[in-house]
Write a protein that holds these residues in place. Structure first.
Motif, PDB file in Angstrom:
ATOM      1  N   LEU A  34       0.877  -1.166   0.000  1.00 36.76           N
ATOM      2  CA  LEU A  34       0.000   0.000   0.000  1.00 36.76           C
ATOM      3  C   LEU A  34       0.919   1.222   0.000  1.00 36.76           C
ATOM      4  O   LEU A  34       1.769   1.359   0.887  1.00 36.76           O
ATOM      5  CB  LEU A  34      -0.883  -0.021   1.248  1.00 36.76           C
ATOM      6  N   THR A  35       0.781   2.073  -1.019  1.00 37.70           N
ATOM      7  CA  THR A  35       1.714   3.202  -1.170  1.00 37.70           C
ATOM      8  C   THR A  35       0.951   4.516  -1.342  1.00 37.70           C
ATOM      9  O   THR A  35       1.091   5.202  -2.350  1.00 37.70           O
ATOM     10  CB  THR A  35       2.660   2.980  -2.372  1.00 37.70           C
ATOM     11  N   ASP A  36       0.134   4.838  -0.360  1.00 34.64           N
ATOM     12  CA  ASP A  36      -0.608   6.092  -0.442  1.00 34.64           C
ATOM     13  C   ASP A  36       0.345   7.281  -0.423  1.00 34.64           C
ATOM     14  O   ASP A  36       1.421   7.218   0.166  1.00 34.64           O
ATOM     15  CB  ASP A  36      -1.607   6.176   0.724  1.00 34.64           C
ATOM     16  N   GLY A  42      -3.339   3.701   6.172  1.00 31.70           N
ATOM     17  CA  GLY A  42      -4.185   2.593   5.742  1.00 31.70           C
ATOM     18  C   GLY A  42      -3.566   1.220   5.958  1.00 31.70           C
ATOM     19  O   GLY A  42      -4.234   0.192   5.779  1.00 31.70           O
ATOM     20  N   VAL A  43      -2.295   1.202   6.341  1.00 30.75           N
ATOM     21  CA  VAL A  43      -1.565  -0.071   6.373  1.00 30.75           C
ATOM     22  C   VAL A  43      -2.185  -1.079   7.345  1.00 30.75           C
ATOM     23  O   VAL A  43      -2.350  -2.259   7.004  1.00 30.75           O
ATOM     24  CB  VAL A  43      -0.076   0.173   6.709  1.00 30.75           C
ATOM     25  N   ALA A  44      -2.561  -0.619   8.534  1.00 28.81           N
ATOM     26  CA  ALA A  44      -3.068  -1.566   9.545  1.00 28.81           C
ATOM     27  C   ALA A  44      -4.335  -2.271   9.047  1.00 28.81           C
ATOM     28  O   ALA A  44      -4.453  -3.503   9.158  1.00 28.81           O
ATOM     29  CB  ALA A  44      -3.342  -0.835  10.855  1.00 28.81           C
ATOM     30  N   ALA A  45      -5.254  -1.498   8.481  1.00 28.61           N
ATOM     31  CA  ALA A  45      -6.515  -2.098   8.009  1.00 28.61           C
ATOM     32  C   ALA A  45      -6.265  -3.036   6.831  1.00 28.61           C
ATOM     33  O   ALA A  45      -6.856  -4.124   6.743  1.00 28.61           O
ATOM     34  CB  ALA A  45      -7.505  -1.004   7.608  1.00 28.61           C
ATOM     35  N   VAL A  55      -2.867 -12.560   1.907  1.00 31.69           N
ATOM     36  CA  VAL A  55      -1.982 -11.658   1.156  1.00 31.69           C
ATOM     37  C   VAL A  55      -1.082 -10.923   2.144  1.00 31.69           C
ATOM     38  O   VAL A  55      -1.547 -10.394   3.149  1.00 31.69           O
ATOM     39  CB  VAL A  55      -2.801 -10.632   0.330  1.00 31.69           C
ATOM     40  N   ASP A  56       0.200 -10.909   1.823  1.00 29.92           N
ATOM     41  CA  ASP A  56       1.173 -10.197   2.642  1.00 29.92           C
ATOM     42  C   ASP A  56       1.090  -8.709   2.271  1.00 29.92           C
ATOM     43  O   ASP A  56       1.319  -8.346   1.116  1.00 29.92           O
ATOM     44  CB  ASP A  56       2.565 -10.775   2.322  1.00 29.92           C
ATOM     45  N   VAL A  57       0.727  -7.845   3.230  1.00 33.52           N
ATOM     46  CA  VAL A  57       0.642  -6.411   2.951  1.00 33.52           C
ATOM     47  C   VAL A  57       1.923  -5.728   3.416  1.00 33.52           C
ATOM     48  O   VAL A  57       2.272  -5.768   4.596  1.00 33.52           O
ATOM     49  CB  VAL A  57      -0.593  -5.772   3.623  1.00 33.52           C
ATOM     50  N   VAL A  58       2.631  -5.127   2.462  1.00 37.33           N
ATOM     51  CA  VAL A  58       3.884  -4.434   2.743  1.00 37.33           C
ATOM     52  C   VAL A  58       3.567  -2.975   3.067  1.00 37.33           C
ATOM     53  O   VAL A  58       2.851  -2.309   2.318  1.00 37.33           O
ATOM     54  CB  VAL A  58       4.823  -4.496   1.513  1.00 37.33           C
ATOM     55  N   SER A  59       4.104  -2.506   4.179  1.00 36.39           N
ATOM     56  CA  SER A  59       3.895  -1.106   4.548  1.00 36.39           C
ATOM     57  C   SER A  59       4.679  -0.217   3.601  1.00 36.39           C
ATOM     58  O   SER A  59       5.866  -0.426   3.360  1.00 36.39           O
ATOM     59  CB  SER A  59       4.389  -0.889   5.978  1.00 36.39           C
ATOM     60  N   GLY A  60       3.999   0.797   3.041  1.00 41.89           N
ATOM     61  CA  GLY A  60       4.691   1.693   2.130  1.00 41.89           C
ATOM     62  C   GLY A  60       4.019   3.039   2.043  1.00 41.89           C
ATOM     63  O   GLY A  60       2.980   3.281   2.678  1.00 41.89           O
ATOM     64  N   CYS A  61       4.632   3.931   1.302  1.00 43.62           N
ATOM     65  CA  CYS A  61       4.005   5.205   0.946  1.00 43.62           C
ATOM     66  C   CYS A  61       4.758   5.768  -0.250  1.00 43.62           C
ATOM     67  O   CYS A  61       5.823   5.273  -0.610  1.00 43.62           O
ATOM     68  CB  CYS A  61       4.007   6.198   2.109  1.00 43.62           C
ATOM     69  N   GLU A  62       4.147   6.761  -0.902  1.00 43.52           N
ATOM     70  CA  GLU A  62       4.759   7.415  -2.062  1.00 43.52           C
ATOM     71  C   GLU A  62       5.033   8.860  -1.676  1.00 43.52           C
ATOM     72  O   GLU A  62       4.108   9.623  -1.398  1.00 43.52           O
ATOM     73  CB  GLU A  62       3.814   7.336  -3.273  1.00 43.52           C
ATOM     74  N   LEU A  63       6.303   9.207  -1.624  1.00 43.61           N
ATOM     75  CA  LEU A  63       6.713  10.510  -1.105  1.00 43.61           C
ATOM     76  C   LEU A  63       6.771  11.561  -2.202  1.00 43.61           C
ATOM     77  O   LEU A  63       7.399  11.354  -3.253  1.00 43.61           O
ATOM     78  CB  LEU A  63       8.093  10.383  -0.454  1.00 43.61           C
TER      79      LEU A  63
END
Ligand code: AMP
Ligand code: ZN
Ligand code: FE
Ligand code: FE
Length: 278
Positions: A34-36, A42-45, A55-63
């Motif tokens: 998830l790269t908001d 949103g990562v926890a949800a 599904v493995d959810v990788v914590s991310g964001c777009e800077l």
């Protein structure tokens, strides 16, 4: 298959974070990042739903980054929400976005377009307002026929409704991500023009700063562009990554995992990225 670039309603996607995990599972992805934009809320949800659907959810964001003469997006991976020093930088980026949105509302009023800040915020429903929300209000009011037309006529850089926002210097963004235990990847490297020599210099500089990857398999790139970027990544010792840049209804041509139908990012890319964690 994996997808390392997706947006939820926490930024300017139309689906709630948990839905992204479901879409990834349905597409056959083993992992989704998830790269908001400038947010990790949103990562926890997404992760909680990911556990249920496998599904493995990788914590991310777009800077949002800013260079002397333009903007650039860097994808950050493996930084958990709240982790410093990135957390503080994200707060700054969100303030600069709020400030930009107020100025953008003023600008749109000046050029006679009927979009208020309140309408932008209603469209984003509590998330950070982005230009796709503004574009959607313009579509709803019949000013333009599509989100893309709103960008082409008013909102893209160089158009009359464009208002820039402050971003992080790319080298600083890379350093902050690393100091937070994550890795940084250059998003959609062809988006800021097609001068290949300039891109090569940019990538060399960022690699020296600690960048670990280049997004080569991007949803909207053609096969030849993806291949060219993969070889650019290899030349600089970077991981060639990939993702759809899914935004739900805001970019209706892109699906999670498969992009426009021709995307397939191998699981091994995530293994390579993880191996580059500081
Ligand atoms: P913002 O964060 O408000 O600057 O908006 C960034 C979002 O606008 C991203 O999702 C981009 O994909 C989208 N965007 C930026 N430029 C364009 C463009 N020229 N055409 C379509 N979408 C764009
Ligand atoms: Zn976006
Ligand atoms: Fe981007
Ligand atoms: Fe994106």
């Amino acid at each position: 298959m994996i997808d390392l670039h997706t947006h939820s309603s926490v930024s300017d996607g139309s689906d709630p974070p948990a839905r992204l995990a479901e879409l990834a599972a349905a597409a056959g992805c083993g992992a989704v990042a998830l790269t908001d934009h400038d947010r990790t809320d949103g990562v926890a949800a997404a992760r909680a739903r990911g556990r249920q659907v496998g599904v493995d959810v990788v914590s991310g964001c777009e800077l949002s980054c800013q260079t002397g003469n333009g903007t650039m997006h860097l994808l950050a991976y493996f930084v958990e929400p709240g982790q410093e020093p990135l957390h503080t930088e994200l707060g700054r980026l969100q303030s600069s976005r709020d400030d930009r949105n107020r100025r953008m509302a003023d600008r749109l009023a000046e050029i006679g377009l009927p979009v208020t800040l309140e309408e932008m915020e209603a469209e984003s429903a509590g998330a950070g307002v982005g230009r796709p929300h503004v574009a959607t209000v313009l579509v709803a009011k019949g000013v333009v026929g599509s989100v893309q037309e709103a960008f082409d006529r008013y909102l893209a850089k160089g158009r009359p409704g464009y208002v820039g926002k402050e971003g992080l210097a790319p080298a600083r963004a890379v350093a902050v991500v690393r100091a937070s235990g994550g890795v940084a990847v250059l998003a959609h490297p062809l988006t800021n023009g097609s001068d290949r020599a300039a891109l090569d210099r940019l990538v060399a500089g960022l690699a020296a700063d600690g960048l670990v990857g280049l997004e080569s398999q991007y949803g909207r790139y053609a096969p030849a562009e993806r291949a060219e970027l993969a070889s650019l990544a290899a030349r600089h010792g970077l991981v060639a990554t990939g993702g759809s840049d899914y935004h739900g209804t805001y970019k209706p041509d892109l699906a999670v995992g498969t992009g426009r139908g021709d995307l397939c990012v191998d699981d091994h890319v995530l293994v390579e990225l993880a191996a580059r964690r500081p």
